[in-house]
Design an enzyme around this catalytic site. Structure first.
Site, mmCIF file in Angstrom:
data_model
loop_
_atom_site.group_PDB
_atom_site.id
_atom_site.type_symbol
_atom_site.label_atom_id
_atom_site.label_comp_id
_atom_site.label_asym_id
_atom_site.label_seq_id
_atom_site.Cartn_x
_atom_site.Cartn_y
_atom_site.Cartn_z
ATOM 1 N N GLY A 1 -11.623 -11.704 -31.903
ATOM 2 C CA GLY A 1 -12.906 -12.449 -30.943
ATOM 3 C C GLY A 1 -12.438 -13.862 -30.666
ATOM 4 N N ASP B 1 3.690 -11.602 -27.823
ATOM 5 C CA ASP B 1 3.554 -10.451 -26.672
ATOM 6 C C ASP B 1 4.619 -10.912 -25.511
ATOM 7 O OD1 ASP B 1 1.435 -9.238 -28.291
ATOM 8 O OD2 ASP B 1 -0.050 -9.826 -26.553
ATOM 9 N N ILE B 2 5.385 -9.952 -25.159
ATOM 10 C CA ILE B 2 6.262 -10.199 -24.067
ATOM 11 C C ILE B 2 5.384 -10.829 -22.824
ATOM 12 C CG2 ILE B 2 7.772 -9.069 -22.271
ATOM 13 C CD1 ILE B 2 8.573 -7.253 -24.769
ATOM 14 N N GLU B 3 4.554 -10.169 -22.677
ATOM 15 C CA GLU B 3 3.735 -10.263 -21.577
ATOM 16 C C GLU B 3 3.078 -11.620 -21.275
ATOM 17 O OE1 GLU B 3 1.058 -7.170 -22.416
ATOM 18 O OE2 GLU B 3 1.205 -6.163 -20.354
ATOM 19 N N LYS C 1 -2.218 -26.236 -47.471
ATOM 20 C CA LYS C 1 -0.845 -25.699 -47.299
ATOM 21 C C LYS C 1 -0.678 -25.516 -45.925
ATOM 22 C CE LYS C 1 0.963 -21.432 -49.294
ATOM 23 N NZ LYS C 1 0.850 -20.274 -49.915
ATOM 24 N N GLY D 1 -22.573 4.326 -15.477
ATOM 25 C CA GLY D 1 -21.393 5.062 -15.598
ATOM 26 C C GLY D 1 -20.726 5.733 -14.327
ATOM 27 N N CYS E 1 -28.502 1.448 -13.033
ATOM 28 C CA CYS E 1 -27.577 1.851 -12.163
ATOM 29 C C CYS E 1 -27.556 3.499 -12.101
ATOM 30 C CB CYS E 1 -26.287 1.304 -12.387
ATOM 31 S SG CYS E 1 -25.223 1.373 -10.837
ATOM 32 N N HIS F 1 -27.931 -3.824 -12.670
ATOM 33 C CA HIS F 1 -27.219 -4.078 -14.030
ATOM 34 C C HIS F 1 -28.090 -5.171 -14.797
ATOM 35 C CE1 HIS F 1 -24.253 -0.734 -14.457
ATOM 36 N NE2 HIS F 1 -24.187 -1.200 -12.995
ATOM 37 N N GLU G 1 -28.736 -5.866 -17.698
ATOM 38 C CA GLU G 1 -28.142 -6.505 -18.764
ATOM 39 C C GLU G 1 -27.403 -7.267 -18.814
ATOM 40 O OE1 GLU G 1 -27.600 -3.407 -17.345
ATOM 41 O OE2 GLU G 1 -25.234 -2.784 -17.497
#
Ligand code: GLN
Length: 536
Positions: A24, A154-156, A228, A354, A381, A511, A513
């Site tokens: 998050g 991460d390699i990326e 710590k 969708g 939509c 949309h 939303e």
């Protein structure tokens, strides 16, 4: 070295993630932005994702969740939705960067010979191009909060972290915040700081010393973990914060406020404390805590394996429910396996957007169920396209969209480009990306419709992401099958329809939303939840 930051008073916070993914980070970054904005600071949030897709437009929502659309028509990661909703930061094309988009820029330049025979390299070419992208459009802002996708190690991520190291070394007022998981070993009865220590050391191996640490923990940790970590990770104790799991992201925002994280950020940048206004947030959280009537809403979708595939829809429904003083239980139902019983106890049905043929029949079934049983329905939509197909089938049994049946004898929904071909006078606006209509457009609302009364305006302005539209050849049949057109685009395309024989039945080609916050829930969603409440 080229200086990419024009706004010298800009304060920059780079947010990285450690130990595991899905912590998050986007929410943490948004909360810091939201808290700064509640104190009157202007904030810009951005995300850099390390993957090589140029943008997520071609990705299935099952990969990284919903594709969010900015007002100016960029298909972006769903974190940008959090940036707008929680972070109070309007997003644009400049605010979502993938490694792929940077490489694309570099390779285009290389093919044009713009590097004048030089070897094109990650340092300095990738890093320079990324720096430009990071600071693009940040003029006039007090803060830039830039989230780095993926997990340190991460390699990326390496080239991106190298860019951040350079920025930290070259520019003033740049700090790094690290969000990392502190696991609890129940068998040993102990919280473990070691993975975080390693993660911070990993970051240091790229030359980046963490300035602020946010420890994601499932529960309250009573041990001396801050001392710590401070000792072992070179971070002042007062810069270490707990980020506990919370009942909602809005509860999390209040919890961060109680930790005084914002005050600390201001101190680090030598900024004065400011008055804050968080009443919108406390009101919202207090309402969540109230014992209110509960209603159930079915989201009849198909990307059901990914919990984030309908993020903005869920948020918009919650915002509208709380604004109506009700609690909404949302049920994501797989349209492919839809049975009528699934809808029996639902107070409302939502049909989301969708792509592709799969699960269409189930969604049509749900629309017919809502219509026949007068269950409030809101569709966005694809939801509008299917509500029209469902209705017109009573006159044209083979009515379909050319998206699902390219050779259908009755293409009641067809490609936007087909419409363009038929009416040469129309322009589709500058946001048209390829064949896709993307971003915000203004449409005219029709008199004496519920849609118009909900928007309480002459126009609606909502975001779009579609390739198909209603075929105006079938316009005269809509009234006959009970559908009233309630909004038109400036190009005379059908933008919304409603049923007057139902308590609430509105579907739109956009949309809605994406335009909802707790301060300003979306008008259509508010109306939908109000209609549900009125029937209790
Ligand atoms: N697949 C449909 C189209 O391209 C609907 C898209 C959507 O729901 N976002 O028009």
């Amino acid at each position: 070295m080229e200086n990419s930051k024009n706004n010298q008073s800009l304060k920059t916070i780079f947010v990285t993630g450690g130990v595991v993914s899905s912590l998050g980070k986007g929410i943490c970054a948004s909360i810091i932005s939201g808290l700064l904005s509640a104190r009157g600071f202007t904030t810009k949030l951005k995300k850099i994702d390390p993957y090589l897709n140029v943008d997520p437009g071609t990705l299935s929502p099952l990969e990284h969740g919903e594709v969010f659309v900015t007002e100016d028509g960029m298909e972006a990661d769903l974190d940008l939705g959090h940036y707008e909703r929680l972070g109070n930061s309007k997003t644009s094309k400049n605010d979502y960067i993938t490694a792929g988009s940077i490489y694309q820029k570099i390779l285009t330049k290389e093919r044009k010979g713009l590097y004048e025979g030089k070897t094109v390299q990650v340092v300095p070419h990738f890093t320079t191009e990324l720096k430009k992208a990071i600071f693009k459009g940040t003029e006039g802002y007090d803060f830039l909060i830039c989230e780095i996708g993926g997990t340190v190690g991460d390699i990326e991520n390496i080239a991106i972290l190298e860019t951040i190291r350079q920025i930290k070394a070259q520019e003033n007022n740049v700090i790094s915040a690290h969000v990392a998981l502190m696991p609890y070993l129940s068998k040993a009865g102990e919280w473990k700081t070691k993975p975080i220590q390693h993660s911070i050391r990993d970051l240091l191996s790229y030359g980046i010393q963490t300035d602020i640490l946010l420890c994601r923990m499932e529960n309250e940790n009573k041990e001396n973990w801050k001392e710590k970590l401070s000792l072992l990770s070179n971070i002042k104790k007062e810069n270490i914060f707990k980020a506990l799991d919370a009942k909602s992201i809005y509860h999390a925002m209040l919890a961060y406020e109680e930790e005084s994280i914002c005050e600390r950020v201001l101190q680090i940048f030598n900024l004065e404390k400011r008055e804050k206004d968080l009443t919108f947030l406390t009101n919202y959280v207090n309402t969540i805590e109230k014992d209110l009537p509960k209603i159930d809403i079915a989201i009849v979708g198909k990307y059901v394996q990914c919990k984030d595939a309908y993020k903005s829809v869920e948020e918009a429904l919650y915002h509208a429910a709380i604004a109506n003083n009700i609690h909404a239980n949302l049920h994501i139902i797989n349209a492919e396996e839809l049975k009528e019983e699934d809808l029996k106890n639902m107070h409302g049905i939502f049909i989301p957007g969708g792509f592709g043929k799969r699960a269409i029949d189930g969604k049509i079934k749900a629309i017919a169920y809502a219509k026949n049983n007068n269950i409030p329905l809101l569709g966005m939509c694809l939801g509008m396209q299917l509500s029209i197909i469902e209705a017109l089938k009573s006159i044209f049994p083979e009515a379909d969209s050319t998206e699902f049946t390219p050779n259908t004898p009755d293409p009641v929904v067809f490609k936007l480009s087909e419409w363009k071909k038929e009416d040469k006078t129309i322009t589709l606006g500058e946001n048209l990306g390829g064949t896709m209509r993307l971003g915000s457009y203004k449409s005219t609302l029709v008199e004496n419709t519920l849609t118009k009364s909900l928007y309480n305006s002459e126009f609606l302005i909502e975001r779009h992401r579609h390739r198909y539209v209603f075929n105006n050849k079938y316009k005269d049949f809509l009234e006959k099958v009970g559908l009233t057109i309630s909004a038109y685009t400036s190009d005379n395309l059908v933008e919304a329809v409603e049923r007057k024989d139902c308590d609430f039945f509105i579907t739109g080609q956009f949309h809605a939303e994406f335009n909802s916050t707790i301060k300003k829930p979306n008008s259509l969603f508010l109306g939908f939840l109000k209609a549900i409440k009125n029937r209790l």
